[in-house]
Design an enzyme around this catalytic site. Sequence first.
Site, PDB file in Angstrom:
ATOM      1  N   LYS A 188       0.649  -1.232  -0.004  1.00 35.75           N
ATOM      2  CA  LYS A 188      -0.158  -0.119  -0.032  1.00 35.75           C
ATOM      3  C   LYS A 188       0.856   1.156   0.148  1.00 35.75           C
ATOM      4  CE  LYS A 188      -4.010   1.144  -0.736  1.00 35.75           C
ATOM      5  NZ  LYS A 188      -4.647   0.466  -1.902  1.00 35.75           N
ATOM      6  N   SER A 384      -7.940  -0.235  -6.459  1.00 39.76           N
ATOM      7  CA  SER A 384      -8.490  -0.140  -4.965  1.00 39.76           C
ATOM      8  C   SER A 384     -10.046   0.079  -4.899  1.00 39.76           C
ATOM      9  CB  SER A 384      -7.949   0.985  -4.272  1.00 39.76           C
ATOM     10  OG  SER A 384      -7.516   0.691  -3.035  1.00 39.76           O
TER      11      SER A 384
END
Length: 585
Positions: A188, A384
């Site tokens: 991330k 995402s």
Amino acid sequence: MKFLGNVIATVIGIFVFIMLFFFGVILIGAIFGGDDKVSVKSDSVIELDLKKIQNDYAGKYKDPWVTVFSDQEGIGLSDVINAIDAAKTDDNIKGISILNDESSLGLAQYKDLRNALESFKKSGKFVWAYANTYSQKEYYLNSVANTIYLNPAGDLDFKGLSSEVMFFKDFQDKSGIHMEVIRHGKYKSAVEPFLENKMSDANREQVTALLNSIWATISTDISKSRNIPLPKLNEIANGLLARTPEMAKKEGLVDIVAYEDVYHNAIKKALKVTGDDDYNKISILDYTQNNVTTALTNTASDKIAIIYAQGEITGGEGDVNVIGEGAMRRSLQEARKDDDVKAIVLRIDSPGGSALTSDLIWREIEVTKKVKPVVVSMGNYAASGGYYIACNANKIFAESNTITGSIGVFGILPNFSPLATKLGINTEQVKTHENSANYSPFVPVDEKFKAFTLEGVEHIYNTFVTHVAEGRKMTFAQVDAIAQGRVWSGSEAVKIGLVDKIGGLKEAIAEAARIAKIKSYSTQNYPEYEKTFGDLLGNLPFAQSKEAFIKEEIGEENYLMLEQVKRLQRQQGVQAMLPFGINIK
């Protein structure tokens, strides 16, 4: 005093009257202004200028005032591609000229457009290109042309892809402004710039793989169009062997080094236009507008709804640049309840955003697909939160250079307590219960609060992975192994099961028709945004020029940095967001 008040009231009254009169005249002109259709003369050439095309979908508004004063052209890239498709069988159109093309469109959109131009060429008509300079992205599109011209004093950028990431850890330490990061997923990297001073091995691994995959798509397409072997293209890129017009011609990347007048004279000759007469031209905007007007006459009763999800995912209504649950959920409900709509295509171009909004849209798709099929078409990004709203569709299409995946979530909490301490500011909290105080950026982060926030992040991550596993018919462990926030290209995503097929919007629509078992159909675009008069004022020239003014004053690169800071300020709650550091050059 009373006299002064009367004068002020009169001035205000006159001002309001003038403004209402002004708006009224414009609105009446827009509604009753007549037919704006431009005639297409015989032996015409379409000039492909995409400067004013910003999105796949230009948007529709329920309020005509907003439509009149919108800063959108009313034409999206999907309309342009449909127009190019129609031009193949238009006897008045002889070719397409890509002239000094500059565009803010992304690589996956260019891929879709390039495919349309390739198909146009196969009809026997020409595609020619001229530019004073070619950026690498622009050359990717222009390389599809039969003949490519380059200005003798120009240049061509062909050197491979790169991505630059800025890191802020030292800045935080020196300034006392600290970003508390709570995340799940080793990849991330949206939050990595606040944690480190250099790129982690995991982030470098994924960015390298992504760039190589996207470069493979770009170079393969150029290789086919220019008939240059891939190893040779890589050699040209490595050695910057096309950096001058003469070198670019020698290596086969362009055909003719000449000025623009020579280019136009060559088109005149090809069209057999003699003397001082110019050849007939029509802009892509005018030709597309004509095609959109003609397309409205489609009388097929069966429809396929195309719902466009463009931009960052936030709460609220949304618009052409922002995905809000208001417009998205309403569009899905309307399409679901319309008996004439037999299938739905969700066109996604989003790096993600609010996890809550993503889940609300996901749920609406889950309800909808029980009634009629939903097919996803991915544009430049569906990452995402963008992948969150795609994962439960019946089928998922992506371009080979689409950026997708990034299945992971994070939270960012700006904390100014170190800075406050440096400035001699002390903040005290008084509370009735142990956890009753809200988070304060002026108080050091409480470990219990951090633990509770991490618990929320983990919960959303588990929900996200579970939705993907169910939608893609995989186990939780299988999804978790390719998740952790890692970013994938479309071609890689097919191999690991996150995407079904490589293809653009056209292929997704065809698949939706196949699943719905319909052959003759029209398409209907959504959403229709609900905007207020207050929203309208924000789009007026004196209001909307702020961003353009700032960009001009501080420069493009500095403006992008400012936008990153503003983006962080908007991120409330847990985020399912693509790493914003991926800026491919």
